[in-house]
Design an enzyme around this catalytic site. Sequence first.
Site: not given
Ligand code: SIN
Length: 525
Positions: A118, A232, A280, A339, A374
Amino acid sequence: MTWQADADLVVVGSGVAGLTAALDAAELGLRVVVVTKDATDSGSTRWAQGGVAVVLGDEPGDSIDAHVADTLTAGAGLCDPVAVASILADGPAAVATLRARGARFDADATGRPDRTREGGHTAFRVIHAGGDATGAEIERALVAAADGLPLLTGHVAVDALRDERGAVAGLALLDDAGRPGTLRAPAVLLASGGYGQLYSSTTNPETSTGDGVALALRAGAAAADLEFVQFHPTVLFDGPATGRRPLVTEAVRGEGAVLLDRAGRRFMTGVHPLADLAPRDVVAAAITRRLAETGADCVYLDARALDGFASRFPTVYAACRAAGIDPVREPIPVTPAAHYACGGVVTDLAGRTAVPGLYAAGEVARTGLHGANRLASNSLLEGLVMGGRVARTVAADRTVLPPPGPLVAPAPAMRTAPRPVVQRAMTHAAGIGRDAAGLAAASDTVEAATVLAAPVDRSGVEDAALTLLAQAVLAAAGTRTESRGSHVRTDFPDRDDVWQVQSIEIVLDAGGQPVVRQARVAGAA
Ligand code: SIN
């Protein structure tokens, strides 16, 4: 009519942190009661998609040190390095306990947990379940394991009870029929999640109204880093809509999808070395800029090159199909939405707040792991690690702390503004892109709509919590005159080193109003 019960530990919240703590505490012989204001699985945990970021030790080329480095980079200089190293190091053991409790993770062809990537991760280290239903599987496993523990659904925590030393002596709450009652206990754990409902559009469920942070502030604890509300980058856009919006997990980008603007151009290359997989905050800010430049309502996530989309991402696929979009054949329209609360109630690395007997774990807490932004999928890991630690802390503290004495008067009266007023003000002024004038105007708007009110039901408690959180977030965001992580000030667009070691703490004054206190970040040079 009022009611009363007692326990050794009251846990507020039934997500990953709360249930882990409750199970561990029960195993340590404590009498535990879990209270949750809705159904057991109504919190944020079950909506988590991507997974659990953890280095299990069997992945060549990855290490806990690399996970620490990625977390510190994502946190934009405000993480507590000691907290990061300590919590991430305990990840493998916490995941092993979770698996022993019945959680099943997706496996690769060799039978080892499958890993995805991610934003902000330099390695494939995010384990997942049910494709993109990791939180739902964790919640299922923990709820099943907690079968037999006293679990009060529909019970709303109102305030901490405190004795003349200021120590916690239990919880005042409303039961499922709205009757006031008390749970007497020398230890209360807040594991009640974040405050995404401060904003009109969020990935968070309706229960994420900041109740735990508000309760802790009212009990005399401090909260910090509240200005770092993480947006997010990719939430399904199916027309302007409010409330909980379907998430499109970052793992979709981790497995090769790319962002396009409405002209079909990629726009993350050149913005960050990790391009579409940048942390993010970087991606969400870049999308916001591109939307302003093009006047579009959304950008697009092109996942057409991915194999087996429907089976790898069944939750996202179902949400897209329900909105009339086929992600196998067409790019997915997405926008950022509120988020995750990177800040929260200040705790030490054992889960203790500054108030004896009051503990916090999970999204409600600020341990120093997340800093200004985060790292993806560190939150479920933090809930598992800190939930377990709090159980052990409570067990240890009860042998040294004196039992609570006679109760003193409750916390100051609550103030509340109508929820739509709060959400509009926050969405307008405290999203991605804030400035002094907008933040001050939003504070004035909330203040002008605020009245004194003693809540008599769940929505009264939630509205009071949201009002206090709005005031606190606006105060913190107005104080931090720089852009860092998920806090983007259009009038102070650069990072300022003066703020590199400054965490903004909020406490309440004698009248119950939030005031700013600046604190040095633990572990900072
Ligand atoms: C996601 O799956 O993109 C969110 C995961 C997260 O917020 O840690």
